[in-house]
Design an enzyme around this catalytic site. Structure first.
Site, PDB file in Angstrom:
ATOM      1  N   LYS A 253       0.839  -1.193   0.000  1.00 33.74           N
ATOM      2  CA  LYS A 253       0.000   0.000   0.000  1.00 33.74           C
ATOM      3  C   LYS A 253       0.880   1.251   0.000  1.00 33.74           C
ATOM      4  O   LYS A 253       0.690   2.163  -0.774  1.00 33.74           O
ATOM      5  CB  LYS A 253      -0.912  -0.037   1.227  1.00 33.74           C
ATOM      6  CG  LYS A 253      -1.849   1.126   1.333  1.00 33.74           C
ATOM      7  CD  LYS A 253      -2.850   0.928   2.456  1.00 33.74           C
ATOM      8  CE  LYS A 253      -3.631   2.210   2.692  1.00 33.74           C
ATOM      9  NZ  LYS A 253      -4.640   2.089   3.723  1.00 33.74           N
ATOM     10  N   GLU A 259      10.365  -4.580   4.915  1.00 31.70           N
ATOM     11  CA  GLU A 259      10.551  -5.976   4.479  1.00 31.70           C
ATOM     12  C   GLU A 259      10.228  -6.126   2.990  1.00 31.70           C
ATOM     13  O   GLU A 259      10.975  -6.759   2.231  1.00 31.70           O
ATOM     14  CB  GLU A 259       9.619  -6.915   5.270  1.00 31.70           C
ATOM     15  CG  GLU A 259       9.894  -6.998   6.748  1.00 31.70           C
ATOM     16  CD  GLU A 259       9.027  -6.021   7.550  1.00 31.70           C
ATOM     17  OE1 GLU A 259       8.774  -4.891   7.059  1.00 31.70           O
ATOM     18  OE2 GLU A 259       8.615  -6.383   8.658  1.00 31.70           O
ATOM     19  N   GLY A 313      -5.075  -1.872   4.848  1.00 26.31           N
ATOM     20  CA  GLY A 313      -4.222  -2.981   4.394  1.00 26.31           C
ATOM     21  C   GLY A 313      -4.872  -4.336   4.648  1.00 26.31           C
ATOM     22  O   GLY A 313      -4.950  -5.192   3.758  1.00 26.31           O
ATOM     23  N   ARG A 314      -5.382  -4.538   5.861  1.00 28.96           N
ATOM     24  CA  ARG A 314      -5.934  -5.861   6.211  1.00 28.96           C
ATOM     25  C   ARG A 314      -7.303  -6.098   5.579  1.00 28.96           C
ATOM     26  O   ARG A 314      -7.849  -7.188   5.686  1.00 28.96           O
ATOM     27  CB  ARG A 314      -5.995  -6.011   7.731  1.00 28.96           C
ATOM     28  CG  ARG A 314      -6.740  -4.902   8.453  1.00 28.96           C
ATOM     29  CD  ARG A 314      -6.432  -4.928   9.944  1.00 28.96           C
ATOM     30  NE  ARG A 314      -7.025  -3.810  10.663  1.00 28.96           N
ATOM     31  CZ  ARG A 314      -6.476  -2.609  10.814  1.00 28.96           C
ATOM     32  NH1 ARG A 314      -5.295  -2.362  10.253  1.00 28.96           N
ATOM     33  NH2 ARG A 314      -7.063  -1.664  11.508  1.00 28.96           N
ATOM     34  N   GLU A 400      -5.471  -6.676  14.722  1.00 29.58           N
ATOM     35  CA  GLU A 400      -4.983  -5.346  14.351  1.00 29.58           C
ATOM     36  C   GLU A 400      -6.140  -4.342  14.397  1.00 29.58           C
ATOM     37  O   GLU A 400      -5.948  -3.174  14.712  1.00 29.58           O
ATOM     38  CB  GLU A 400      -4.358  -5.395  12.951  1.00 29.58           C
ATOM     39  CG  GLU A 400      -3.506  -4.185  12.615  1.00 29.58           C
ATOM     40  CD  GLU A 400      -2.643  -4.402  11.369  1.00 29.58           C
ATOM     41  OE1 GLU A 400      -1.665  -5.166  11.446  1.00 29.58           O
ATOM     42  OE2 GLU A 400      -2.952  -3.819  10.319  1.00 29.58           O
ATOM     43  N   HIS A 431      -6.018 -32.808  17.618  1.00 28.49           N
ATOM     44  CA  HIS A 431      -4.863 -33.533  18.154  1.00 28.49           C
ATOM     45  C   HIS A 431      -3.779 -32.564  18.601  1.00 28.49           C
ATOM     46  O   HIS A 431      -2.635 -32.962  18.797  1.00 28.49           O
ATOM     47  CB  HIS A 431      -4.336 -34.501  17.086  1.00 28.49           C
ATOM     48  CG  HIS A 431      -5.359 -35.518  16.697  1.00 28.49           C
ATOM     49  ND1 HIS A 431      -5.505 -36.723  17.354  1.00 28.49           N
ATOM     50  CD2 HIS A 431      -6.340 -35.480  15.756  1.00 28.49           C
ATOM     51  CE1 HIS A 431      -6.511 -37.396  16.813  1.00 28.49           C
ATOM     52  NE2 HIS A 431      -7.039 -36.660  15.847  1.00 28.49           N
ATOM     53  N   LYS A 556       7.142  -0.741  14.271  1.00 29.74           N
ATOM     54  CA  LYS A 556       7.980  -0.607  13.071  1.00 29.74           C
ATOM     55  C   LYS A 556       9.197   0.262  13.329  1.00 29.74           C
ATOM     56  O   LYS A 556      10.086   0.358  12.494  1.00 29.74           O
ATOM     57  CB  LYS A 556       7.168   0.009  11.924  1.00 29.74           C
ATOM     58  CG  LYS A 556       6.245  -0.967  11.230  1.00 29.74           C
ATOM     59  CD  LYS A 556       5.529  -0.278  10.080  1.00 29.74           C
ATOM     60  CE  LYS A 556       4.522  -1.212   9.425  1.00 29.74           C
ATOM     61  NZ  LYS A 556       3.652  -0.525   8.475  1.00 29.74           N
TER      62      LYS A 556
HETATM   63  O1  F6P Z   1       1.161  -5.254   9.286  1.00 24.15           O
HETATM   64  C1  F6P Z   1       0.864  -3.931   9.481  1.00 24.15           C
HETATM   65  C2  F6P Z   1       0.622  -3.198   8.228  1.00 24.15           C
HETATM   66  O2  F6P Z   1       0.637  -1.854   8.503  1.00 24.15           O
HETATM   67  C3  F6P Z   1      -0.679  -3.639   7.559  1.00 24.15           C
HETATM   68  O3  F6P Z   1      -1.760  -2.921   7.960  1.00 24.15           O
HETATM   69  C4  F6P Z   1      -0.329  -3.566   6.117  1.00 24.15           C
HETATM   70  O4  F6P Z   1      -1.193  -4.345   5.388  1.00 24.15           O
HETATM   71  C5  F6P Z   1       1.072  -4.093   6.138  1.00 24.15           C
HETATM   72  O5  F6P Z   1       1.629  -3.498   7.291  1.00 24.15           O
HETATM   73  C6  F6P Z   1       1.917  -3.862   4.931  1.00 24.15           C
HETATM   74  O6  F6P Z   1       1.944  -2.513   4.554  1.00 24.15           O
HETATM   75  P1  F6P Z   1       2.125  -2.099   3.053  1.00 24.15           P
HETATM   76  O7  F6P Z   1       1.022  -2.705   2.271  1.00 24.15           O
HETATM   77  O8  F6P Z   1       2.104  -0.617   3.045  1.00 24.15           O
HETATM   78  O9  F6P Z   1       3.464  -2.632   2.603  1.00 24.15           O
END
Ligand code: F6P
Length: 592
Positions: A253, A259, A313-314, A400, A431, A556
């Site tokens: 986003k 990462e 995002g979620r 979240e 199990h 972060k």
């Molecule tokens: O995991 C936390 C978050 O902020 C999510 O809400 C989001 O989907 C994700 O990091 C990744 O962020 P981005 O899509 O900006 O890389």
């Protein structure tokens, strides 16, 4: 900053740090200099101060006098707690609730202005107030003729412009008219992304893999997901892939997530070192709200697929975040059915009366379990392997969204919101952790069953075939939790007396059962939307903002060269014994 404030007319009191409530001098000035009035106005929004909340608190004593064993004998009650929508059955009769409880929960919903809040979401109002944004994932699956406004603009045409672009692009890749730098068809996709840019698409992909229509349409294509910054994840994802036939989709986003960007640079290097810099435009595309950064990274803006800041995002799996990689794998027409499924639940959620509204009922019952009965966790137990990634996805959407400590107005909550979600497909979970849920802690469970398996059954001549075996467990477990096993039953079975305490189960453990007729793209969309809206309902009733994630933002930005990292870098032997400033909450670190 510590003060104690009592609101005379309601008896509400707040003791603590007014800074927590956002009651700075500046805020007070904004409220005509009247700090107490400002605080009082905020306090008034706390649902736990209201009469319906207090009524439910008092009602717990009544429920404590009941047992599910008895409640289940009331057939009228049980019938009233089974509803059906579009072939989906929800049975919530194994909840520690009576008809009276439900009526009190509906009163609480009214007090929380649940209906108005749902309408505000669908109307594109800025209900994500801390980020000043609309929350419109429902627009991502709206039909073309629908009008949904955000900031005075109908967003549906924009949504469909991107969907049409995805249809066109995925068709070209799949039919071989878009090829890689060496002229070969692109039959493999690696989607790079993390959190909401990974978990939802991964869930849908895993669920579709064994659906006959989807798997036929996928042919021999491969879709992989690279999320972790760990080089191990990179190695696993590129292992065995021919890069000449691989397309990389960078999904972010913000296009700034550490990462994702590191993994994107890694795969850009993987491509350009083998095929040259110019190959990047043929082998890398992007999904983002930040098209400027996409271009700066070196991806052709024509090969970028947009979405918007009103998509959390979620909640983004129905945007290009999920639709692009999934359409590349399964074809757009399959994924369009997934969107249709989600849309059908959106309409149901928006229009069905609360008594017949699956997400509303589930949300209210979650609030009942967490805030009144004091059960902080929930187990998500799909009885199909195809839903093995449902729980990891819902963990993020739920925790979240609702893992918040303050109300939407910034007042520290005097109760705990959110729940701890975990889960595993049945029967594997049985199990693993079912001992705890049958005899240890009380964990409300979601049992999800599928009437018709995605796959044909084997061993047809067996008295009980594989799917029957699976479904027998799906039906038996909720009863075992509800009824338990008494000392008398065990004695009548001649169980040795010293084993009786170990084999006694108190029962009275709540669950819901959700039965879907099948599990194809449409039903997967429905299941996704049921959970999304259930989580929103919980947040609306608790009076929190389910659509921001400041806690994630905090995590972060760890203190960079903390004592811990410094010692790790220096290879200091005593590192494991040192308290760390990196993790101020109770925690321990183990380094191998
Ligand atoms: O995991 C936390 C978050 O902020 C999510 O809400 C989001 O989907 C994700 O990091 C990744 O962020 P981005 O899509 O900006 O890389």
């Amino acid at each position: 900053n510590d003060v104690e404030i009592v609101v005379a007319e309601t008896g509400w009191s707040y003791k603590g740090d007014v800074g927590e409530a956002g009651a700075t001098v500046e805020n007070a000035k904004a409220y005509n200099g009247n700090l107490v009035a400002h605080l009082r106005s905020m306090m008034g929004t706390l649902i736990s101060d209201t009469a319906p909340w207090k009524d439910l608190k008092a009602h717990v004593g009544e429920i404590d006098k009941t047992h599910l064993r008895d409640l289940m004998t009331d057939t009228d009650r049980c019938k009233s707690m089974m509803i059906e929508f579009d072939g989906i059955f929800l049975d919530y009769s194994r909840q520690r609730a009576t008809v009276d409880t439900m009526s009190k929960l509906f009163t609480l919903a009214e007090e929380a202005h649940l209906k108005q809040k749902i309408n505000s979401m669908f109307n594109g109002e800025h209900i994500n107030s801390t980020e000043n944004r609309s929350v419109l994932h429902v627009a991502l699956r709206a039909s073309k003729d629908k009008t949904i406004n955000s900031d005075g603009k109908n967003v549906v045409p924009d949504v469909w412009q991107v969907l049409d672009k995805i249809r066109d692009f995925s068709d070209k890749v799949r039919n071989g008219s878009w090829v890689g730098a060496t002229g070969k068809a692109l039959t493999n996709v690696i989607a790079i992304g993390i959190g909401g840019s990974f978990l939802g698409p991964m869930f849908v992909h895993t669920a579709l893999q064994t659906d006959s229509e989807a798997s036929k349409s996928a042919g021999g294509r491969q879709l992989r997901f690279l999320a972790n910054v760990d080089p191990v994840d990179v190695a696993r994802n590129i292992s065995g892939l021919n890069l000449e036939t691989t397309l990389v989709v960078v999904v972010s986003k913000t296009f700034t997530t550490a990462e994702t960007m590191l993994n994107a640079r890694t795969l850009r290097e993987w491509i350009s070192s083998a095929l040259g810099q110019q190959a990047v435009s043929k082998h890398m595309v992007a999904v983002s709200t930040n098209l400027k950064l996409v271009e700066k990274f070196g991806i052709d803006p024509n090969n970028a697929f947009a979405f918007w800041d009103w998509v959390g995002g979620r909640y983004s799996v129905c945007s290009a975040v999920g639709v692009l990689p999934l359409s590349l794998q399964y074809g757009f027409s399959v994924i369009e059915k997934f969107l249709e499924g989600a849309r059908s639940i959106d309409q149901h959620f928006h229009s069905a009366p609360f008594e017949k509204n699956i997400p509303v009922l589930l949300g209210l019952l979650s609030v009942w379990n967490v805030s009144f009965l004091g059960y902080p966790a929930r187990a998500i137990l799909p009885y199909t392997q195809a839903l093995e990634k449902l729980a990891p996805h819902i963990q993020q959407v739920s925790m979240e969204s609702n893992g918040k400590g303050v109300s939407i107005d910034g007042v520290r909550l005097p109760f705990e919101a959110g729940e701890i979600d975990f889960g595993e497909p049945g029967t594997n979970g049985q199990h693993s952790f079912y001992q705890l849920i049958h005899q240890g802690r009380i964990i409300p469970c979601d049992f999800i069953g599928i009437v018709k398996s995605q796959q044909p059954v084997y061993l047809r001549d067996e008295v009980v075939n594989n799917h029957d075996e699976l479904m027998s467990n799906f039906f038996a477990q909720p009863d075992a939790l509800a009824y338990g096993k008494t000392r008398e039953q065990l004695q009548s079975e001649n169980v040795a007396s010293q084993l009786v305490p170990h084999k006694t189960f108190t029962g009275n453990r709540p669950s819901i059962s959700l039965l879907l007729p099948s599990l194809d793209a449409y039903r997967i969309g429905q299941l996704l939307a049921i959970y999304e809206h259930r989580i929103a309902v919980e947040g609306f009733v608790w009076g929190i903002n389910s659509f921001d994630q400041w806690g994630v933002e905090l995590g972060k930005h760890p203190k960079s060269e903390s004592n811990f990292m410094h010692r790790v870098r220096k290879g200091s032997a005593d590192v494991l014994l040192e308290p760390t400033t990196l993790l101020p909450e109770i925690s321990c670190c183990l380094m191998l």
